[in-house]
Every structure is written in structure tokens, then in C-alpha cells.
Scaffold this motif. Structure first.
Motif, PDB file in Angstrom:
ATOM      1  N   ALA A   1       0.821  -1.211   0.000  1.00  0.00           N
ATOM      2  CA  ALA A   1       0.000   0.000   0.000  1.00  0.00           C
ATOM      3  C   ALA A   1       0.856   1.263   0.000  1.00  0.00           C
ATOM      4  O   ALA A   1       0.494   2.259  -0.621  1.00  0.00           O
ATOM      5  CB  ALA A   1      -0.933   0.004   1.202  1.00  0.00           C
TER       6      ALA A   1
ATOM      7  N   ASP B   1      -5.698   4.166  -7.819  1.00  0.00           N
ATOM      8  CA  ASP B   1      -6.614   3.636  -6.802  1.00  0.00           C
ATOM      9  C   ASP B   1      -7.353   2.411  -7.335  1.00  0.00           C
ATOM     10  O   ASP B   1      -8.448   2.098  -6.892  1.00  0.00           O
ATOM     11  CB  ASP B   1      -7.596   4.721  -6.333  1.00  0.00           C
TER      12      ASP B   1
ATOM     13  N   GLY C   1      -6.576  -0.837  -7.076  1.00  0.00           N
ATOM     14  CA  GLY C   1      -6.441  -2.114  -6.388  1.00  0.00           C
ATOM     15  C   GLY C   1      -5.759  -3.139  -7.270  1.00  0.00           C
ATOM     16  O   GLY C   1      -5.475  -2.883  -8.452  1.00  0.00           O
TER      17      GLY C   1
ATOM     18  N   ALA D   1      -3.072   0.847  -4.072  1.00  0.00           N
ATOM     19  CA  ALA D   1      -3.927   0.764  -2.888  1.00  0.00           C
ATOM     20  C   ALA D   1      -4.366   2.133  -2.394  1.00  0.00           C
ATOM     21  O   ALA D   1      -4.843   2.261  -1.265  1.00  0.00           O
ATOM     22  CB  ALA D   1      -3.192   0.014  -1.784  1.00  0.00           C
TER      23      ALA D   1
ATOM     24  N   ARG E   1      -6.808   4.785  -1.535  1.00  0.00           N
ATOM     25  CA  ARG E   1      -8.251   4.648  -1.301  1.00  0.00           C
ATOM     26  C   ARG E   1      -8.988   5.259  -2.490  1.00  0.00           C
ATOM     27  O   ARG E   1      -8.562   6.290  -3.036  1.00  0.00           O
ATOM     28  CB  ARG E   1      -8.665   5.378  -0.020  1.00  0.00           C
ATOM     29  N   PRO E   2     -10.103   4.655  -2.910  1.00  0.00           N
ATOM     30  CA  PRO E   2     -10.800   5.194  -4.075  1.00  0.00           C
ATOM     31  C   PRO E   2     -10.997   6.702  -3.972  1.00  0.00           C
ATOM     32  O   PRO E   2     -11.503   7.192  -2.951  1.00  0.00           O
ATOM     33  CB  PRO E   2     -12.131   4.432  -4.054  1.00  0.00           C
TER      34      PRO E   2
ATOM     35  N   ALA F   1      -8.960   9.120  -3.462  1.00  0.00           N
ATOM     36  CA  ALA F   1      -8.218   9.872  -2.445  1.00  0.00           C
ATOM     37  C   ALA F   1      -7.018  10.584  -3.067  1.00  0.00           C
ATOM     38  O   ALA F   1      -5.894  10.086  -3.058  1.00  0.00           O
ATOM     39  CB  ALA F   1      -7.769   8.940  -1.319  1.00  0.00           C
TER      40      ALA F   1
ATOM     41  N   GLN G   1      -3.895  11.155  -0.758  1.00  0.00           N
ATOM     42  CA  GLN G   1      -3.047   9.986  -0.516  1.00  0.00           C
ATOM     43  C   GLN G   1      -2.144   9.727  -1.719  1.00  0.00           C
ATOM     44  O   GLN G   1      -0.952   9.434  -1.572  1.00  0.00           O
ATOM     45  CB  GLN G   1      -3.931   8.764  -0.231  1.00  0.00           C
TER      46      GLN G   1
ATOM     47  N   ARG H   1     -13.373  -2.988  -7.634  1.00  0.00           N
ATOM     48  CA  ARG H   1     -12.777  -2.404  -6.444  1.00  0.00           C
ATOM     49  C   ARG H   1     -13.564  -1.221  -5.925  1.00  0.00           C
ATOM     50  O   ARG H   1     -13.534  -0.929  -4.726  1.00  0.00           O
ATOM     51  CB  ARG H   1     -11.372  -1.932  -6.828  1.00  0.00           C
TER      52      ARG H   1
ATOM     53  N   ASP I   1     -19.854   3.353  -3.156  1.00  0.00           N
ATOM     54  CA  ASP I   1     -19.706   1.922  -3.366  1.00  0.00           C
ATOM     55  C   ASP I   1     -21.107   1.339  -3.592  1.00  0.00           C
ATOM     56  O   ASP I   1     -21.834   1.051  -2.644  1.00  0.00           O
ATOM     57  CB  ASP I   1     -19.033   1.319  -2.130  1.00  0.00           C
TER      58      ASP I   1
END
Lengths: 261, 261, 261
Positions: free
Chosen positions: A19, B15, B17, B45, B47-48, B50, B53, C185, C244
Motif C-alpha cells: 500500500a 486507486d 487495487g 492501494a 483509497r478510491p 483519495a 493519498q 474495487r 460503493d
């Protein structure tokens, strides 16, 4: 940019996870020093600081790579302290990591030679207190993969950290005591009992379960009935066909396994 | 099939995954356009959606790659809408992604030049409404890695989306106010307080904890006692040796951190 | 060590996960046989033994790779039993895996030719009962990528395992019945209803939700309102912008989806 002889392959085995940026940064550092090197992930899902798990995964994988491969293993709770950094050479493979026991299984091989990493010219110019994967291990590995002679790394040492092996022990003429040393993605329990101890007539005890005989493959099992099979690691495994033996049996790494031949 | 000059390296930060086919498809598209290109994952990884990040992970990683590297960053909630696609050039690196702020930190660098991606010949012939990673960003990155001139992409623009930086602020002569900007795999709290603000005498407040002085490394800490260390990012980190500081202290990204020098 | 023609690319799609050594070992075996081969992960997060999930991911990805690519697909509950191992050739791509239906979608293509893998010289000398990825599929794929003729693998067969396709069915002149075949995802629900059935006027029922018309992209939706979009797979998707959909709507793979044109 690519040297005339392509660099050797480099494998990575860490507790960094996927991650964060850590693994990508290792690969950037390597790409800079050894452009075009193939970098192959063994696993980055070692539990933080879990030396034993890294040792298991390394033992299961390194021999499948060609001679000349450089294996980087970073599980390093003592990063930034006085613990040494080492390179181990055995069977034509090189292993780069901290001297904390994570390389104990390869450095005790008959032909193994261990060197302490001392040559600052092979490291990044600034060395952080917390990320020697980036600043020491990946650069040294990349230089080795690019053809730097191993003697350049530093002096041979003979007091690298050794740890006990995972071998099962014979407790009677017909009886062996071992343990579950790994649980894989499928929930199979990998033991440290060599496959050649198993037979159609042996008996295996693990948790509250008794298994009679070794089955030829997973598919030979009836639903939900735990079986023993000759695992791909050369060790006996306890499995449930298309099920998760660890969860069904409630067993974790370290559980005792007894085998009567 | 391989061109005479090998393609530049390409990094991927998304994001998406790793469970779906998305990342594999990006690599297939790249392999078709720039056969033999090394494609290196930074992280998938995020976050969707984000952006922050992704910005953190990009800032931590891109400088470790060689000049010439093409960095693809896809965190793209506005995919298929009117938001633009851009390429940023700075310090000899190229960055490809949506114009939504995810590239804000590199496009404000002094030498940065931003171009809007307009050249349809560098994209897939059919462009979906939902997967511009596959249809726009990966193909453009692959063409750039294979040697297409950046001017081919589209015109220089000067109004790309900018976002505030994560810098800490000085609130008194001897006092700084910052935040936890990332929590890594080990539970370490990465702050936006530069390491050179730390010293043996400084005091750090985070959550209900007060930490006195910066420790030389993780291993210097007693069990379960939070420490501050000079992190590998150039920023101070709060850590617990072989423990998970974020979980133990109950702290999440965004938490306020105060430092008195 | 590198042959004069570089090896073809190899993709990997398995249920092995990334925590164990399995994927790294496949890559080591390949590196030994076809040094320098690019090995590209599609996904290793297929749920254990989930043939349908692997089929979906394969269908979404293989066409984006260049002709000549060798695709290794290992979801193999019958490993070590009498199930056959096969290679499928179609559209210039090669597919290597067990004959259990996981390759059913490619082997029914008009130009597909299927061969049983019989040539022991292309496998590892010792074949375990539990890890044919390592002992059979990866070595065969590596030899094919390195240029071994496909006829060397074994004889053409015409009775490979076939499975039903995922196609939606027309249940009235203006009505189609399909299903959610994948959740990605982001929680988007990917259906098996082709995009060209969708329009501004169609109506879609899934779970307790009714959606009117297909939106141009995710960003066109208001917060928390489920929409239908033309997905990148060529199939309609149900999504919630920056949300989601699967979790919000409580829908899992296999849920019925009805479309009225």
C-alpha cells in the motif's frame, strides 16, 4: 543506458506491504543503478518484523531462480541501530539483508560466505535511520546485479547471527514431532515433517484431528475431511479439498504435529 | 519488435487495487505500444478517489527514479467528464494523469511545464467513459516512454488545477503546527514537520501523547513507548518500536501535531 | 544469457494471492527458462477455486496484450488428479492452464486450437501433486515464450471442458434478463448486458432499485444516486459516483438485472 551484459535478476522479500511507496522506491533505486534489471517480488506481506515468516518464504523460493540472482530480504526491526548489514553468497546466489537472523538458513549452508556491507560507495549518499531498504540494501543489490564484484562490498565475517532451524525431531523409533510452520492462502497447514516420512500407513495428529495415511492429491479428499498430502515444499501438508483447513480446524502457525510411521 | 533504444521506465500509481484486471490491462496496453518497457508499480492501494493519498505517495517516490521516467497517476473521480488530461514535465521526469489536482505538487515546481493531452493519435481509438487509464493515460505514457516528443501531446497550458500543499505552519517563535499526513504499513505516523525542526530537546504533542526529543531510530525505544524519529521522507514520524502507533494511540490521518523547538 | 529474439510477454492470472511465495516462484521458474521475459500480473486475487471470476478477469484483459503473448491461468482445484493440462491458441495468443473450464471462453472461439500438454521435457523434472503452476504451467509457458513451437507441447484435442457463457437472455421483445457478473474495487456492479442495449430511455431493475436511462459518466450522477453507465468492458455497469454501489445497494455477484429498452 543499458549495459552490454544485462543485469542479473533481483528478488524482493519484505514486510513493507504494497500500500505504501516503499516497494516502488526500492525499484526506483534499482532502476537508477542497474537500468533494465528484472525485479521480482517474492512477497511483501510478511507480517511486520516476522523473521520466521520471511525465512520460510525465502526457503521456499530462492532455489527456483537462476544462479546469479540477487535476493533482497528486508525484515528489519533494528533498522538504524548497530545491527550489521550483510551479503551471503551460496550456490551462486547472493542474499542481501540485515544481520538479524533473517538470512540464517542460507548462511549456514556448507559453501556460504558472508560479508559485512561496509562500502559506502555502494549505498545512497544519505542514509536515513528508518529505511535501509532504500538507502543500503537495494543499492548494494543493484550494484551486485550490475556486475560489481562481491569482494567490493566488505570483509568476510564468520559471526553472522544464526537462528535455530525449523526441523522436526524424532521422539521415538517410529514417531516424529513437528509443527505447523506456515499457513498458505488456501488455509493449507504446511508442516516441517518431510514428505518421505509419510506413507499410506502413517498416522498424523494435529489439534483434535487424526489423519490416517497420505492422500495422492487434494482432489482425492471427500468434502470437509482433512487429509495429508505431499506438499510442493517437500513437507507434508494438512488440507481440506476446496476448503480452508486452518479455519475449519482452528489451527495456527506453531501448532504441534505428531507423525507415527 | 524491440526498438533500438529501450523504452524509458514507466511507474503506475492508482486507486485501482490489485484484485481486478485494471492494472494488468494498463500493462498490456503499454506492452503493445512500447514492447519491453519496464513498468513499476508505486501503489494501487490508494483509497478510491483519495487525491491527497496519491499526492503523498507520488511525492515520496518519484525522485528516486532516473530522469526520463514516465509516471502515470490515475485517481480520477471525474473520468469521462470535461476534466482535462495533462502531462507535466519537470526535472527530466514526465507525469501523466487527470487535471484534478493529483499532480498539483509537481506542476508547481519552478521548471514545470504542463501540456493538455489532445492528440487522439496517442490514445486508443475508442475511448470509454470510465477507464481513461486504459484508453488515454497508459497509451500516452507508453508513447512518451517509446520516444514520442512531448510536444506531440498537445499545447502548453498555464491553468492546470492547483491544490494547497501539506506544509506545517509556524504559530509562534518556538512553535509549529502540523498534521499526520500518512500512516504507513507499520502504523507509523508520518507528519509534515520537517526533520530539522526536531532535536533532543523538542516537545511533540499528538493526540493525548507528549513526546520529548527525537530518538535516533526505532530500536532505541522502550516497548510500547511512542517516540519521534527522523523519518525517511525527511519528515518527523511518531512510532512505537515493533508496535503499531496509529492503533495504540488511536490516531488517524489529519490529526493535529504540535512541535515546540 | 538473453536470447537474440527477446521472449514474448507472459501474463499470470491465479488464485494464489500475493502473501505466499507462489507467484514469486512462478516468476523464478520463468526467469530460468526464458531469461528477460516480461511477466505481467493480471490478478492473483481470484477467490480460491473461483473459475468464473478468473474467466471474467481473463475476458477483460487478454485482448489488450500484443499477439504472441502467453497467458497463464491457474485456478486448479483438481491439481494432481487426472484432469488434463492444455494450451489454447487463438488470435495469435496462447493460453496455458488446467482443462477444467477456466479457459472455456477462449477455446470456443472460431479459430481456437487446443492441445493437451504431454511433453515432459517442457515441465520440471519432478512434478508435485499440489503445485502444477510451478511444475507444469509456468515452465510450459516460458518455453513457449522463448520460442518453442506449440506443436511440441502435445496433440490437438477436441474435447476440452466447456462451460456455459455468461450471456444475458432476451425474455421479451423489449426486455432482457441478465446478472451482475463482477463487482470491482470501487463497488461498481458490472452486468452482462451489452452497452448497446442501453439508452437514455431504457429502464434497469437491480435489487430494489430502478434506474432510468444510461448516464454519460460517473461524474454525471448526484450524490448517492445509483446510475447506469456504459462500462469499459462493453457491458452496462451500475455505479454510485464516488460511492460503493455494491455496499449501498446490498448486491452481490449473481444478482438478477432486468433491462427494458
Amino acid at each position: 543506458m543499458v549495459p552490454s551484459t544485462p543485469p542479473a535478476a533481483i528478488t524482493l522479500l519484505t514486510d513493507f506491504g504494497l500500500a505504501d511507496h516503499f516497494v516502488g522506491v526500492l525499484k526506483g533505486v534499482i532502476e537508477r543503478i542497474a537500468p533494465g534489471a528484472r525485479v521480482i517480488d517474492i512477497s511483501h506481506a510478511v507480517r511486520p518484523y516476522a523473521l520466521d515468516q520471511a525465512r520460510f518464504l525465502l526457503a521456499q523460493s530462492w532455489l527456483y531462480f537462476p544462479a546469479g540472482t540477487v535476493h533482497v530480504v528486508v525484515v528489519d526491526p533494528g533498522v538504524g541501530s548497530a545491527r550489521r548489514a550483510i551479503v551471503v553468497e551460496t550456490a551462486g546466489h547472493l542474499f542481501v539483508g540485515p544481520d538479524n537472523g533473517v538470512l540464517a538458513d542460507v548462511l549456514t549452508r556448507g559453501d556460504a560466505r558472508v560479508r559485512e556491507i561496509e562500502n559506502r560507495a555502494l549505498m545512497r549518499s544519505e542514509i536515513s535511520a528508518t529505511f535501509h531498504g532504500r538507502d543500503v540494501f537495494a543499492p548494494v543489490a543493484a550494484h551486485l546485479a550490475a556486475g560489481v564484484a562481491i569482494a567490493e562490498v566488505g570483509p568476510v565475517i564468520d559471526d553472522a547471527v544464526r537462528l535455530a532451524t525449523f526441523a522436526a525431531t524424532q521422539i521415538a523409533a517410529d514417531r516424529w514431532c513437528g509443527a505447523v510452520v506456515h499457513i498458505d492462502r488456501f488455509g493449507n497447514l504446511i508442516t516441517n515433517l518431510p514428505c518421505d516420512l509419510g506413507s499410506a500407513d502413517c498416522t498424523i495428529h494435529v489439534g483434535r484431528v487424526t489423519i490416517c495415511g497420505v492422500a495422492p492429491n487434494y482432489a482425492a479428499a471427500r468434502d470437509d475431511v482433512p487429509i495429508a498430502v505431499a506438499g510442493s515444499s517437500g513437507m507434508l501438508e494438512i488440507a481440506i479439498s476446496q476448503g480452508d483447513a486452518a479455519r475449519v480446524l482452528g489451527i495456527t502457525v506453531g501448532a504441534r504435529v505428531e507423525l507415527t510411521v
